[in-house]
Scaffold this active site. Structure first.
Site, mmCIF file in Angstrom:
data_model
loop_
_atom_site.group_PDB
_atom_site.id
_atom_site.type_symbol
_atom_site.label_atom_id
_atom_site.label_comp_id
_atom_site.label_asym_id
_atom_site.label_seq_id
_atom_site.Cartn_x
_atom_site.Cartn_y
_atom_site.Cartn_z
ATOM 1 C CG HIS A 111 4.415 -5.778 7.463
ATOM 2 N ND1 HIS A 111 3.642 -4.721 7.871
ATOM 3 C CD2 HIS A 111 5.663 -5.269 7.302
ATOM 4 C CE1 HIS A 111 4.386 -3.624 7.948
ATOM 5 N NE2 HIS A 111 5.613 -3.925 7.602
ATOM 6 C CB CYS B 66 13.622 -27.430 13.171
ATOM 7 S SG CYS B 66 11.830 -27.616 13.040
ATOM 8 N NE ARG C 46 -0.013 2.889 13.425
ATOM 9 C CZ ARG C 46 0.350 1.704 12.902
ATOM 10 N NH1 ARG C 46 -0.234 1.242 11.809
ATOM 11 N NH2 ARG C 46 1.298 0.980 13.473
HETATM 12 N N1 APR Z 1 -10.316 3.751 1.823
HETATM 13 C C1 APR Z 1 -9.203 4.542 1.910
HETATM 14 N N2 APR Z 1 -8.445 4.604 3.023
HETATM 15 C C2 APR Z 1 -8.802 3.853 4.078
HETATM 16 C C3 APR Z 1 -9.937 3.015 4.048
HETATM 17 C C4 APR Z 1 -10.717 2.969 2.867
HETATM 18 N N3 APR Z 1 -11.791 2.208 2.742
HETATM 19 N N4 APR Z 1 -10.037 2.406 5.256
HETATM 20 C C5 APR Z 1 -8.998 2.856 6.008
HETATM 21 N N5 APR Z 1 -8.255 3.725 5.287
HETATM 22 C C6 APR Z 1 -7.001 4.386 5.668
HETATM 23 C C7 APR Z 1 -7.014 4.990 7.038
HETATM 24 O O1 APR Z 1 -7.411 6.346 6.943
HETATM 25 C C8 APR Z 1 -5.555 4.832 7.489
HETATM 26 O O2 APR Z 1 -4.817 6.013 7.276
HETATM 27 O O3 APR Z 1 -6.025 3.373 5.691
HETATM 28 C C9 APR Z 1 -4.993 3.734 6.597
HETATM 29 C C10 APR Z 1 -4.588 2.484 7.350
HETATM 30 O O4 APR Z 1 -3.480 2.792 8.152
HETATM 31 P P1 APR Z 1 -3.007 1.809 9.316
HETATM 32 O O5 APR Z 1 -4.186 1.400 10.120
HETATM 33 O O6 APR Z 1 -1.888 2.469 10.024
HETATM 34 O O7 APR Z 1 -2.523 0.512 8.515
HETATM 35 P P2 APR Z 1 -1.122 0.274 7.822
HETATM 36 O O8 APR Z 1 -0.583 1.520 7.224
HETATM 37 O O9 APR Z 1 -1.282 -0.907 6.943
HETATM 38 O O10 APR Z 1 -0.227 -0.119 9.059
HETATM 39 C C11 APR Z 1 1.107 -0.518 8.833
HETATM 40 O O11 APR Z 1 1.296 -1.200 11.088
HETATM 41 O O12 APR Z 1 0.876 -2.277 13.102
HETATM 42 C C12 APR Z 1 1.386 -2.388 11.865
HETATM 43 O O13 APR Z 1 1.949 -4.433 11.004
HETATM 44 C C13 APR Z 1 0.875 -3.516 11.026
HETATM 45 O O14 APR Z 1 1.125 -3.746 8.627
HETATM 46 C C14 APR Z 1 0.672 -2.892 9.663
HETATM 47 C C15 APR Z 1 1.495 -1.612 9.764
#
Ligand code: APR
Length: 268
Positions: free
Chosen positions: A135, A146, A48
């Protein structure tokens, strides 16, 4: 909610790192809850983040829902997508400084376990022993009829041989990667263990997650309800920033090693 939080957003990074390290030193049972942001510095895109998140490029309901998977995906479309998004990097990526810092925290007995939404196995690759993959993971795939489990490599080989996705098991059932698709239940044991950990920890470190996907999104609230401290390390804001004890809007690979270094200094 607490007094500290009202000031925390104004604190300098150094002060927040120091405060986080002090909380870690003073806590007895610390649990980390990690998301895709944990692995972006290993070259795996998150879901995201504006501009780079996977869900900006593909429709999750088309490619990541259990209904569409069972109906069958277009193999050519999927192969193009995998190469466009460089999804196979998941198998070649290495743990980054953030993963290593969490492993170090576990080694010095300051991390009881990690609940991760990631399917990339990088926490384990970094040496973490107690990882709950809430997840699922890309390590294996299973037959939905199976329950036979095969390695992910075999799943790919079957897909190529049968020229269709999902491939079929010899029993006639559908073989599905052991990751949780949209519309699926979370693995029961992983969920119940996560709830148990979060209910009895006295500190929850929420790292690299937007904290918007249920039921994981309810875990920080559960921790707070049971009196735990909540520290968030994430680039973007999360829905829990206003109730957290410390919020660090920074890059995990930079912030976490500094936190761990400070914990070790305080514990000397
Ligand atoms: N350092 C700190 N924060 C970071 C970094 C970084 N290097 N890179 C990305 N982020 C932050 C982003 O700002 C974002 O808010 O990590 C967050 C990732 O959020 P998502 O992309 O929503 O990922 P996640 O929270 O793991 O998503 C949850 O959504 O679609 C499903 O199954 C998928 O497990 C996943 C779940």
């Amino acid at each position: 909610m607490n007094d500290f939080n009202n000031n925390s957003l104004d604190k300098t990074l150094d002060e927040k790192i120091k405060k986080t390290a002090e909380l870690i030193k003073d806590s007895k049972s610390i649990v980390a809850l990690t998301g895709a942001g944990m692995s972006t510095e290993s070259g795996i895109p998150d879901f995201r983040s504006p501009g780079t998140g996977i869900w900006e490029k593909i429709d999750p309901m088309k490619f990541a829902s259990i209904d569409s998977f069972i109906k069958g995906l277009d193999l050519d479309e999927l192969i193009n997508l995998i190469s466009d998004l460089d999804i196979t990097s998941i198998f070649t990526s290495e743990p980054n400084e953030g993963h290593k810092a969490l492993a170090e925290l576990e080694t010095i007995n300051k991390l009881e376990g990690i609940i991760t939404q990631n399917v990339d196995m990088l926490h384990q690759k970094a040496g973490c022993k107690n990882v709950i993959e809430i997840h699922g993971s890309m390590k294996t795939a299973s037959c939905l009829r199976c329950n036979k489990k095969i390695e992910f490599d075999e799943f790919l080989a079957e897909t190529i041989e049968q020229q269709k996705i999902p491939p079929k098991c010899p029993c006639g059932g559908i073989i599905k990667p052991d990751v949780v698709f949209f519309g699926e239940m979370l693995p029961k044991k992983a969920l119940s263990r996560s709830i148990e950990y979060v209910s009895r920890c006295d500190m929850l470190l929420a790292i690299g997650s937007s904290l918007v996907v249920y039921p994981v999104s309810s875990l920080p609230r559960l921790a707070k309800e049971h009196g735990a401290k909540l520290v968030i390390i994430n680039i973007e804001k999360t829905p829990y920033d206003n109730v957290a004890d410390v919020v660090i809007h920074g890059k995990i690979g930079t912030v976490l090693p500094r936190v761990v270094k400070e914990v070790k200094r305080l514990m000397k």
